[in-house]
Write a protein that holds these residues in place. Sequence first.
Motif, PDB file in Angstrom:
ATOM      1  N   UNK A  84       0.825  -1.205   0.000  1.00 43.80           N
ATOM      2  CA  UNK A  84       0.000   0.000   0.000  1.00 43.80           C
ATOM      3  C   UNK A  84       0.863   1.260   0.000  1.00 43.80           C
ATOM      4  N   UNK A  85       1.893   1.284   0.846  1.00 45.36           N
ATOM      5  CA  UNK A  85       2.756   2.472   0.934  1.00 45.36           C
ATOM      6  C   UNK A  85       3.507   2.717  -0.370  1.00 45.36           C
ATOM      7  N   UNK A  86       4.117   1.680  -0.911  1.00 44.54           N
ATOM      8  CA  UNK A  86       4.894   1.837  -2.145  1.00 44.54           C
ATOM      9  C   UNK A  86       3.983   2.202  -3.307  1.00 44.54           C
ATOM     10  N   UNK A  87       2.822   1.552  -3.384  1.00 43.94           N
ATOM     11  CA  UNK A  87       1.893   1.859  -4.467  1.00 43.94           C
ATOM     12  C   UNK A  87       1.401   3.299  -4.375  1.00 43.94           C
ATOM     13  N   UNK A  88       1.159   3.793  -3.172  1.00 43.21           N
ATOM     14  CA  UNK A  88       0.723   5.185  -3.009  1.00 43.21           C
ATOM     15  C   UNK A  88       1.772   6.156  -3.536  1.00 43.21           C
ATOM     16  N   UNK A  89       3.042   5.883  -3.249  1.00 43.53           N
ATOM     17  CA  UNK A  89       4.115   6.751  -3.740  1.00 43.53           C
ATOM     18  C   UNK A  89       4.217   6.697  -5.262  1.00 43.53           C
TER      19      UNK A  89
END
Length: 505
Positions: A84-89
């Motif tokens: 989720x964090x990497x995809x958001x970035x």
Amino acid sequence: MSLLRSSLLVGLGTVASRVLGFARDILFAQVLGAGPVADAFLAAFRLPNLVRRVVAEGGLNPALVPVLGRLEPAEAARVAGDVTTILALLLLGLVALVEVAAGPIALLLAPGLGTEETLGLVALYTRLAFPAVFGVTLASVGAAFLNMHRRYGVATLAPLVVNGGLILTLLGLGRLSLAPEREAAWLALASSAAGLLQLAIIAAALLRGPDRPVRLRRPTLSPALKTLLRAGLPALFASGAVQLFVLAGTQIASFWPSGVSWLYYAERVMQLPLGLIAALAGSVLLPELAARHRHAGVEALVAAQNRALALALLLALPAAAALAILAEPIAAVLFRRGAFAAEDVNGTALVLAGLSAGLPFATLGKVLSQTLFARGALRGTLFAALAGLAATAGAGAALGFLLGMGGIALGISLGCLVHAGALIVLLRRAGLWRLGRDFAGQVLRIALATGAMSLGLGGGLAFLPQPGALGLAALCGGGLAAYAAAAWLFGAVTPEDLALATKKP
């Protein structure tokens, strides 16, 4: 929760979303019609809408489900948080890139729109609408995590926010006297706001309760995360194969006046049955096939695949026949009002008839790809999608030159056929394509029931050559009743189908 109840919940949510989508598109046609402004807005809307449909129908599930399903719950939650964090970035970077490069993207989306003013509108609407991709993609990934924990309710209903928000915006615009260019701008902005609201709803569900599917932390590049990152883009591309075929058709259609609009409205009608099957395949069928691949072996996997194919064709074949027969009254009843003229009805009906020919093959592609996804064979599904895309581009351009917009629609259908054929070749090589007499017999019975329904619809249309809303509803209801009766008489639905559907996963 049984497979039947899970399928019904996902199916009802999908049908509700499609009904709202129809209401939205009816208002689109009424407000914008099918002229240059509508072409500009719908060309810009095509890109974020493509992403929304692909991820909402489980486009990332082929990458997420097999990998996370092999992990312990606590570790799966941590890896889900890293994803989720990497995809958001990554999404923030993508949105920023699109905002800067909207001009060249507009030319790529609709090279045939021609005038600098129209392409400028495409760029403007792209900038306003594309932030929806951030919200919708993250929301759909969160919904996949909820589905893996069999929490289907919020995951199924949250996407209704996007269409509901656009409908409210359209109703509000109907009370104002704005120029079409400004109305389209407000619609593009509203789609982004609705996408962010959908994300907020999913985030609240993920954070509720002790059994949280996602644990946020500073990302750790674990082997599972590396596998997910490598698989994510191929999974999206392969899952969105049909949407990419339509995008290629849109680029060709932009060289025809009102072609982008006609293709958009016709494809939206075709998406009602196809979207239902895609949502069921990505949210319910894929986890079931993945579990059978891990625990039950090849024979159980093939049996589940064949059952899913038969059930999908049970819906797709009559839907394709009905859309082809009722194409003109459907286009007239749904869209003939306001700025949408009689010429637009004829053009949309022609395109819808051409697209209906590809609906069964698009359905086969949706189901067959799930078996390869369950095995983690993303490279093969990517190859099949590229083959279908190449066929769409070549056939769409050639047939469009010969037959006009109807030829472009047939080119998209041919792309769906090539895609399904390529998937069958891959499954045969993997030893996963064994149909048998039982399957062939059931498909024959489905075809016979579809033929009986078609005869009834043809007779009804001869009696009501220009049906209004009530007449079209009567034809659809009568056709559905005729098909149900014929399917029962011919034995197209068996007790074994119902027993499998109600079996606990």
